[in-house]
Design an enzyme around this catalytic site. Structure first.
Site, PDB file in Angstrom:
ATOM      1  N   CYS A  37       0.747  -1.076  -0.046  1.00 27.52           N
ATOM      2  CA  CYS A  37      -0.222  -0.280  -0.181  1.00 27.52           C
ATOM      3  C   CYS A  37       1.332   1.655  -0.058  1.00 27.52           C
ATOM      4  O   CYS A  37       0.383   2.061  -0.600  1.00 27.52           O
ATOM      5  CB  CYS A  37      -1.104   0.086   1.208  1.00 27.52           C
ATOM      6  SG  CYS A  37       0.371  -0.316   2.702  1.00 27.52           S
TER       7      CYS A  37
HETATM    8  P1  NAD Z   1      -9.588  -6.353   1.064  1.00 25.22           P
HETATM    9  O1  NAD Z   1      -9.788  -4.855   1.757  1.00 25.22           O
HETATM   10  O2  NAD Z   1     -10.119  -6.718  -0.293  1.00 25.22           O
HETATM   11  O3  NAD Z   1      -9.638  -6.924   2.262  1.00 25.22           O
HETATM   12  C1  NAD Z   1      -8.746  -7.104   2.973  1.00 25.22           C
HETATM   13  C2  NAD Z   1      -9.484  -8.377   4.362  1.00 25.22           C
HETATM   14  O4  NAD Z   1     -10.372  -7.431   4.353  1.00 25.22           O
HETATM   15  C3  NAD Z   1      -9.634  -9.422   3.572  1.00 25.22           C
HETATM   16  O5  NAD Z   1      -9.450 -10.448   4.906  1.00 25.22           O
HETATM   17  C4  NAD Z   1     -11.069  -9.013   3.088  1.00 25.22           C
HETATM   18  O6  NAD Z   1     -11.352 -11.257   3.404  1.00 25.22           O
HETATM   19  C5  NAD Z   1     -11.472  -8.935   4.227  1.00 25.22           C
HETATM   20  N1  NAD Z   1     -13.020  -8.395   3.170  1.00 25.22           N
HETATM   21  C6  NAD Z   1     -12.369  -7.100   2.569  1.00 25.22           C
HETATM   22  N2  NAD Z   1     -13.950  -6.948   2.404  1.00 25.22           N
HETATM   23  C7  NAD Z   1     -14.690  -7.528   3.355  1.00 25.22           C
HETATM   24  C8  NAD Z   1     -15.874  -7.830   3.346  1.00 25.22           C
HETATM   25  N3  NAD Z   1     -17.186  -6.781   2.801  1.00 25.22           N
HETATM   26  N4  NAD Z   1     -16.735  -8.550   4.023  1.00 25.22           N
HETATM   27  C9  NAD Z   1     -15.380  -9.108   5.075  1.00 25.22           C
HETATM   28  N5  NAD Z   1     -15.173  -9.616   4.865  1.00 25.22           N
HETATM   29  C10 NAD Z   1     -13.674  -8.826   3.865  1.00 25.22           C
HETATM   30  O7  NAD Z   1      -8.359  -5.763   0.602  1.00 25.22           O
HETATM   31  P2  NAD Z   1      -6.620  -6.847   0.175  1.00 25.22           P
HETATM   32  O8  NAD Z   1      -6.976  -6.549  -1.447  1.00 25.22           O
HETATM   33  O9  NAD Z   1      -6.745  -7.735   0.662  1.00 25.22           O
HETATM   34  O10 NAD Z   1      -5.784  -5.687   0.697  1.00 25.22           O
HETATM   35  C11 NAD Z   1      -5.110  -4.702  -0.509  1.00 25.22           C
HETATM   36  C12 NAD Z   1      -5.787  -3.556   0.015  1.00 25.22           C
HETATM   37  O11 NAD Z   1      -5.764  -3.354   0.974  1.00 25.22           O
HETATM   38  C13 NAD Z   1      -5.647  -2.260  -0.509  1.00 25.22           C
HETATM   39  O12 NAD Z   1      -5.890  -1.289  -1.218  1.00 25.22           O
HETATM   40  C14 NAD Z   1      -4.346  -1.786   0.032  1.00 25.22           C
HETATM   41  O13 NAD Z   1      -3.959  -0.709   0.180  1.00 25.22           O
HETATM   42  C15 NAD Z   1      -4.899  -2.118   1.279  1.00 25.22           C
HETATM   43  N6  NAD Z   1      -3.503  -1.943   2.883  1.00 25.22           N
HETATM   44  C16 NAD Z   1      -3.250  -1.005   3.472  1.00 25.22           C
HETATM   45  C17 NAD Z   1      -2.244  -1.452   4.755  1.00 25.22           C
HETATM   46  C18 NAD Z   1      -2.207  -0.402   6.088  1.00 25.22           C
HETATM   47  O14 NAD Z   1      -1.830  -1.094   6.303  1.00 25.22           O
HETATM   48  N7  NAD Z   1      -2.881   0.684   5.379  1.00 25.22           N
HETATM   49  C19 NAD Z   1      -1.135  -2.792   4.665  1.00 25.22           C
HETATM   50  C20 NAD Z   1      -1.579  -4.148   3.462  1.00 25.22           C
HETATM   51  C21 NAD Z   1      -3.094  -3.579   3.050  1.00 25.22           C
END
Ligand code: NAD
Length: 447
Positions: A256
Site C-alpha cells: 500500500c
Molecule cells: P481487501 O479489502 O479485499 O481485504 C482485506 C481483508 O478484509 C480480507 O481479510 C478480506 O477477506 C476482508 N474483507 C474485505 N471486504 C470484506 C467484506 N465486505 N466482508 C468481509 N470481509 C471483507 O484488501 P486486499 O486486497 O486483501 O488488500 C489490499 C488493500 O489493502 C489495498 O487497498 C491496500 O492499500 C490495503 N492495505 C493497507 C495496508 C495498511 O497498512 N494501511 C496494508 C496492506 C494492505
C-alpha cells in the site's frame, strides 16, 4: 525462486478453528492464562515467534506459497518483507511507562491490554501482517483471532500453527493466536460483533475498514493509499529514478506504500524517463500499445483495475498486452495526464504513470489531490529542504519519504521499526505494541 516444501507440522493445526465462536472462546481462555504470565515470559514468547518466522527455510516457503496461493507478488521481495516483519516489529520494549511524582504521591500511566483482538488481514501481505500483528498485539498483552483473506487462508493457517507451536514450546499457553479456517463475509461479521472481541484491527481496503469503524468498538483501520512521488528540478534525478523504480516494482507494487504515480516538474522529464529506463522501467508511448495495455489492465468500467492483473510481473503484463518486454524490465510506465485512472486509482500493479507539471507548487498540489485524503504515504525527491517541508505539511500523510524508495518508510532499508499495519484513517500511524494497548492511570496517595 522454486517452492520450498515446508509441510504443516501436523494435520491438527494449532489455533485454527472452523467456527468463529470456538476461535474466540479459545483466544479468550488464552487471554486469561496470558494475563498471569510475567513480562519476561511475554518477551520469551515473542522471541519464539521471531525465531520461528525468520528461519530461512520458512521465509522461502512463506514467500513462494504466498505467490502460489494468492497468485500475486514477487517471492524474492516477500522473503525480505517477512524477515523485516519478524525481526524489526517492536516488542515489549515499546511499552514505556510514564511516571509523575509530587507532594501528593506517585501517578503512573501504564499500558494495559484490550483483551481479545479481532484482526482482519489482507491478501497483499498475508504472512507479513500475521507476523507483525502477532508480535505487536501479544507484546501489549492481548490475544488475537485472525480472519485471513480467503485467498491466503491455507498459508495463514499454516503460519498460525507454526507460531503457536513455537510459543507453546517456549512455555506459552495454547491459542494465544487463533484463526478462522474458512473466512467468509458471514464469519467476518460474526467476529466483528462477537461480545468477547474488544478491539478490531482491519488491514485492507475501504470496505473492511468501514465495517470495523462502524462496529461501535475500539477499532484501528489500516486502509488503502495512492502514494504520489514528486520529483522536482533540484532533485538528483538519477537517484530519484532508481529509487522510484525499486519502490514501485517492489513485490510487483502490492505494498500500500509503493509509489503509485510520479509527478515530475516538466523541465526534468526527459532526464527522469531516461534514468527510469536505465533502471528497468519500460516506457510505453505508442498509442496502440497504450490502448492494448489499458484494455488488458482495466475492468469493463474503464476506471478500475482488472483484478486478474493485480500484483503481476511487469514482463508478464507486457507480453499479455502484445508488447515485447525489454530484458530486465521490472516496471512499466507511460507519460500521461492527471485524469488517467492509472494516476487516480490504486492499481497495485507494476505499471506506474508519470505526470509532468509546470513547477513544484503545482506538483505538490496535485500530489495532495491524488492522495485522496488517505493520509497514507507520499514521497518527494528534491534537494530543497523548504520544499520537502512544504509538501510534508500540505499532504499530511502517515509516511513521508524524502529522497528514498517508498519501502524505506516501513523500515525496509530505512531507519525505524517495521510495520505492516499503517493506520491512516484512525490516526495511530505506523502501529506498534502501544497502538494495541489502553492507558491506565495508577495513583498512589502519599498523604
Ligand atoms: P481487501 O479489502 O479485499 O481485504 C482485506 C481483508 O478484509 C480480507 O481479510 C478480506 O477477506 C476482508 N474483507 C474485505 N471486504 C470484506 C467484506 N465486505 N466482508 C468481509 N470481509 C471483507 O484488501 P486486499 O486486497 O486483501 O488488500 C489490499 C488493500 O489493502 C489495498 O487497498 C491496500 O492499500 C490495503 N492495505 C493497507 C495496508 C495498511 O497498512 N494501511 C496494508 C496492506 C494492505
Amino acid at each position: 525462486m522454486t517452492t520450498t516444501a515446508v509441510p504443516p507440522t501436523s494435520t491438527q493445526l494449532c489455533g485454527v478453528f472452523a467456527d468463529v465462536n470456538a476461535a474466540v472462546a479459545a483466544a479468550r481462555e488464552a487471554f486469561l492464562a496470558f494475563s498471569d504470565c510475567s513480562l519476561a515470559q511475554r518477551r520469551t514468547f515473542i522471541n519464539a515467534v521471531r525465531e520461528a518466522a525468520s528461519q530461512q527455510e520458512r521465509l522461502e516457503y512463506m514467500a513462494t506459497a504466498a505467490v502460489e496461493e494468492t497468485g500475486m507478488g514477487n517471492a524474492h521481495h516477500k522473503v525480505l518483507k517477512n524477515l523485516y516483519a519478524a525481526t524489526r516489529t517492536p516488542g515489549v520494549e515499546d511499552l514505556v511507562m510514564e511516571a509523575r511524582q509530587g507532594d501528593d504521591g506517585l501517578t503512573t500511566l501504564e499500558y494495559s491490554p484490550y483483551g481479545v483482538i479481532g484482526a482482519i488481514t489482507p491478501t497483499t501481505n498475508p504472512t507479513e501482517t500475521i507476523i507483525c500483528n502477532t508480535v505487536g498485539m501479544l507484546s501489549a498483552g492481548n490475544t488475537v483471532v485472525f480472519s485471513p483473506h480467503p485467498r491466503a487462508r491455507r498459508l495463514s493457517a499454516w503460519l498460525v500453527d507454526v507460531l503457536n507451536r513455537a510459543m507453546i514450546e517456549a512455555g506459552a499457553p495454547e491459542n494465544l493466536i487463533t484463526l478462522i479456517a474458512e473466512p467468509t463475509p458471514a464469519t467476518t461479521t460474526a467476529l466483528i460483533n462477537h461480545p468477547d472481541i474488544t478491539m478490531l484491527v482491519a488491514t485492507g481496503g475501504p470496505q473492511i475498514v468501514n465495517m470495523v469503524l462502524s462496529s461501535g468498538k475500539k477499532a484501528i483501520g489500516a486502509g488503502s493509499g495512492n502514494p504520489p512521488a514528486v520529483v522536482d528540478e533540484t532533485a538528483d534525478v538519477a537517484k530519484a529514478a532508481s529509487d522510484i523504480v525499486q519502490g514501485a516494482s517492489f513485490d510487483n507494487n502490492l505494498p500500500c506504500t509503493a509509489e503509485k504515480e510520479v509527478i515530475v516538474v516538466a523541465e526534468v522529464l526527459p532526464q527522469l524517463m531516461t534514468a527510469m529506463r536505465v533502471n528497468g522501467a519500460q516506457v510505453v508511448s505508442d498509442p496502440e500499445e497504450l490502448a492494448k495495455l489499458r484494455s488488458l489492465l482495466l475492468d469493463p468500467s474503464g476506471v478500475r483495475p482488472n483484478t486478474a492483473w493485480v500484483g503481476q510481473d511487469a514482463q508478464k503484463i507486457l507480453r499479455a498486452a502484445g508488447i515485447k518486454p525489454n530484458q530486465g524490465t521490472r516496471l512499466v510506465t507511460m507519460v500521461t495526464d492527471p485524469s488517467d485512472p492509472f494516476v487516480q486509482v490504486e492499481m497495485l500493479m507494476p505499471v506506474v504513470p508519470v505526470v509532468p507539471v509546470t513547477d513544484y507548487l503545482t506538483a505538490i498540489d496535485l500530489a495532495v489531490e491524488l492522495e485522496h485524503g488517505n493520509r497514507h504515504t507520499a514521497i518527494m525527491h528534491s534537494k530543497d529542504v523548504s520544499r520537502l517541508d512544504l509538501m510534508a505539511r500540505r499532504i499530511q500523510t502517515t509516511i513521508f519519504v524524502k529522497n528514498g524508495p517508498s519501502f524505506a518508510g516501513i523500515g525496509i532499508n530505512g531507519e525505524g521499526f517495521a510495520t505492516f499495519t499503517i493506520a491512516g484513517p484512525t490516526g495511530e500511524g505506523l502501529t506498534s505494541p502501544r497502538s494495541f494497548a489502553r492507558r491506565r492511570r495508577c495513583v498512589l496517595d502519599a498523604r
